[in-house]
Design a protein around this motif. Sequence first.
Motif, mmCIF file in Angstrom:
data_model
loop_
_atom_site.group_PDB
_atom_site.id
_atom_site.type_symbol
_atom_site.label_atom_id
_atom_site.label_comp_id
_atom_site.label_asym_id
_atom_site.label_seq_id
_atom_site.Cartn_x
_atom_site.Cartn_y
_atom_site.Cartn_z
ATOM 1 N N ILE A 117 0.856 -1.181 0.000
ATOM 2 C CA ILE A 117 0.000 0.000 0.000
ATOM 3 C C ILE A 117 0.895 1.235 0.000
ATOM 4 C CG2 ILE A 117 -1.875 1.210 1.160
ATOM 5 C CD1 ILE A 117 -2.636 -1.644 0.383
ATOM 6 N N PRO A 118 0.825 2.078 -1.047
ATOM 7 C CA PRO A 118 1.658 3.276 -1.080
ATOM 8 C C PRO A 118 1.211 4.304 -0.044
ATOM 9 C CG PRO A 118 0.534 2.940 -3.192
ATOM 10 C CD PRO A 118 0.053 1.897 -2.253
ATOM 11 N N PRO A 119 2.109 5.234 0.347
ATOM 12 C CA PRO A 119 1.708 6.299 1.279
ATOM 13 C C PRO A 119 0.529 7.080 0.700
ATOM 14 C CG PRO A 119 4.065 6.380 0.837
ATOM 15 C CD PRO A 119 3.480 5.363 -0.085
ATOM 16 N N GLY A 120 -0.385 7.462 1.543
ATOM 17 C CA GLY A 120 -1.556 8.206 1.100
ATOM 18 C C GLY A 120 -2.736 7.333 0.730
ATOM 19 N N ASN A 121 -2.555 6.018 0.631
ATOM 20 C CA ASN A 121 -3.647 5.101 0.298
ATOM 21 C C ASN A 121 -4.003 4.181 1.463
ATOM 22 O OD1 ASN A 121 -3.969 6.072 -2.289
ATOM 23 N ND2 ASN A 121 -2.585 4.574 -3.192
ATOM 24 N N THR A 122 -3.577 4.545 2.684
ATOM 25 C CA THR A 122 -3.828 3.689 3.838
ATOM 26 C C THR A 122 -5.148 4.002 4.544
ATOM 27 O OG1 THR A 122 -2.604 5.145 5.301
ATOM 28 C CG2 THR A 122 -1.377 3.320 4.275
ATOM 29 N N LEU A 123 -5.806 5.115 4.201
ATOM 30 C CA LEU A 123 -7.089 5.513 4.766
ATOM 31 C C LEU A 123 -7.021 5.623 6.302
ATOM 32 C CD1 LEU A 123 -9.873 6.158 3.444
ATOM 33 C CD2 LEU A 123 -10.604 3.902 4.201
ATOM 34 N N GLY A 124 -5.855 5.983 6.815
ATOM 35 C CA GLY A 124 -5.699 6.154 8.260
ATOM 36 C C GLY A 124 -5.553 4.858 9.031
ATOM 37 N N ALA A 125 -5.328 3.752 8.358
ATOM 38 C CA ALA A 125 -5.159 2.471 9.040
ATOM 39 C C ALA A 125 -3.863 2.484 9.837
ATOM 40 C CB ALA A 125 -5.138 1.327 8.035
ATOM 41 N N LEU A 126 -3.900 1.883 11.010
ATOM 42 C CA LEU A 126 -2.741 1.803 11.890
ATOM 43 C C LEU A 126 -2.268 0.359 11.983
ATOM 44 C CD1 LEU A 126 -4.083 4.122 14.716
ATOM 45 C CD2 LEU A 126 -2.522 4.731 12.864
ATOM 46 N N ASP A 127 -1.084 0.168 12.512
ATOM 47 C CA ASP A 127 -0.475 -1.150 12.628
ATOM 48 C C ASP A 127 -1.404 -2.123 13.354
ATOM 49 O OD1 ASP A 127 1.906 -2.415 11.818
ATOM 50 O OD2 ASP A 127 2.521 -2.592 13.915
ATOM 51 N N GLY A 128 -1.682 -3.262 12.723
ATOM 52 C CA GLY A 128 -2.507 -4.301 13.325
ATOM 53 C C GLY A 128 -3.989 -4.224 13.000
ATOM 54 N N ASP A 129 -4.453 -3.142 12.374
ATOM 55 C CA ASP A 129 -5.870 -3.012 12.024
ATOM 56 C C ASP A 129 -6.271 -4.041 10.976
ATOM 57 O OD1 ASP A 129 -5.963 -0.832 13.710
ATOM 58 O OD2 ASP A 129 -6.157 0.656 12.129
ATOM 59 N N THR A 130 -7.540 -4.436 10.994
ATOM 60 C CA THR A 130 -8.090 -5.310 9.969
ATOM 61 C C THR A 130 -8.790 -4.433 8.941
ATOM 62 O OG1 THR A 130 -8.422 -7.055 11.601
ATOM 63 C CG2 THR A 130 -9.620 -7.271 9.528
ATOM 64 N N VAL A 131 -8.423 -4.596 7.666
ATOM 65 C CA VAL A 131 -8.904 -3.697 6.620
ATOM 66 C C VAL A 131 -9.393 -4.468 5.395
ATOM 67 C CG1 VAL A 131 -7.369 -1.813 7.305
ATOM 68 C CG2 VAL A 131 -6.605 -3.454 5.603
ATOM 69 N N LEU A 132 -10.156 -3.765 4.541
ATOM 70 C CA LEU A 132 -10.502 -4.250 3.217
ATOM 71 C C LEU A 132 -9.644 -3.493 2.220
ATOM 72 C CD1 LEU A 132 -14.397 -4.434 3.275
ATOM 73 C CD2 LEU A 132 -12.767 -6.289 3.537
ATOM 74 N N VAL A 133 -9.012 -4.218 1.301
ATOM 75 C CA VAL A 133 -8.087 -3.630 0.337
ATOM 76 C C VAL A 133 -8.561 -3.948 -1.075
ATOM 77 C CG1 VAL A 133 -5.708 -3.671 -0.486
ATOM 78 C CG2 VAL A 133 -6.167 -3.956 1.926
ATOM 79 N N ARG A 134 -8.563 -2.941 -1.949
ATOM 80 C CA ARG A 134 -8.842 -3.159 -3.369
ATOM 81 C C ARG A 134 -7.509 -3.351 -4.072
ATOM 82 N NH1 ARG A 134 -13.188 -2.846 -6.147
ATOM 83 N NH2 ARG A 134 -14.254 -1.496 -4.684
ATOM 84 N N LEU A 135 -7.354 -4.463 -4.772
ATOM 85 C CA LEU A 135 -6.125 -4.744 -5.511
ATOM 86 C C LEU A 135 -6.106 -3.880 -6.766
ATOM 87 C CD1 LEU A 135 -6.137 -8.621 -5.222
ATOM 88 C CD2 LEU A 135 -5.041 -6.971 -3.730
ATOM 89 N N THR A 136 -4.988 -3.178 -6.999
ATOM 90 C CA THR A 136 -4.907 -2.302 -8.161
ATOM 91 C C THR A 136 -4.053 -2.887 -9.271
ATOM 92 O OG1 THR A 136 -3.106 -1.055 -7.130
ATOM 93 C CG2 THR A 136 -5.341 -0.193 -6.859
ATOM 94 N N GLU A 137 -2.947 -3.559 -8.920
ATOM 95 C CA GLU A 137 -2.073 -4.128 -9.949
ATOM 96 C C GLU A 137 -1.110 -5.127 -9.313
ATOM 97 O OE1 GLU A 137 1.238 -1.366 -11.180
ATOM 98 O OE2 GLU A 137 -0.056 0.047 -10.126
ATOM 99 N N PRO A 138 -0.590 -6.073 -10.093
ATOM 100 C CA PRO A 138 0.425 -6.982 -9.562
ATOM 101 C C PRO A 138 1.721 -6.230 -9.280
ATOM 102 C CG PRO A 138 -0.499 -7.821 -11.621
ATOM 103 C CD PRO A 138 -1.010 -6.438 -11.433
ATOM 104 N N ASP A 139 2.412 -6.611 -8.223
ATOM 105 C CA ASP A 139 3.706 -6.012 -7.889
ATOM 106 C C ASP A 139 4.783 -6.970 -8.382
ATOM 107 O OD1 ASP A 139 5.844 -4.666 -6.864
ATOM 108 O OD2 ASP A 139 5.184 -4.729 -4.787
#
Length: 137
Positions: A91-113
Amino acid sequence: MSLSPGAESLLALLATSGEKLTMKAISARMPEVADKTSALEELMHHGLIWNAGKGRYAILKTLGMERGSVRVRADGSAVVFAGEEPLRIQIPPGNTLGALDGDTVLVRLTEPDLRRGGYRGRVVHVLRRFRTHMAGI
C-alpha cells in the motif's frame, strides 16, 4: 466467527453465483430466508461481502478485494497480509485511509507487484481497530 443461518445462506449464494446481486435478486433466489437485510448487514460488518455500487452486493473476490491485517512502515506506506496463505499487498503512502499497525482492513487490488511479488492496492475500509486507546501529548 459465527454467522446466523440466514447470513450463511446468503454468503453461499453470493459465492456460488459469482455475481453482483441486488436485494431484489437476492430475495427472488432466497425466499426461505426471512430477514435478508440483517443477514446482509452482518456479512458486511464481518467484511465477507461488500457493496458493489448501485445497490448490488458481492463477495470480495468478485470485486477484486481482500481482507487482511496491516503492517505500517515508517515512511507512511504499508503492507497488508490477506487470505489463508498470506497474500502480500503493498500500500503506497496516502492510500492507507488512516489504518494503523494491526488493524483489519478491506483492500482493493490495483495491480500486480512484479518487483516484490504479490500485489499493490489501496485500503477502502477499516473493519476493526487493533488499538482503541492511544496516549499522546
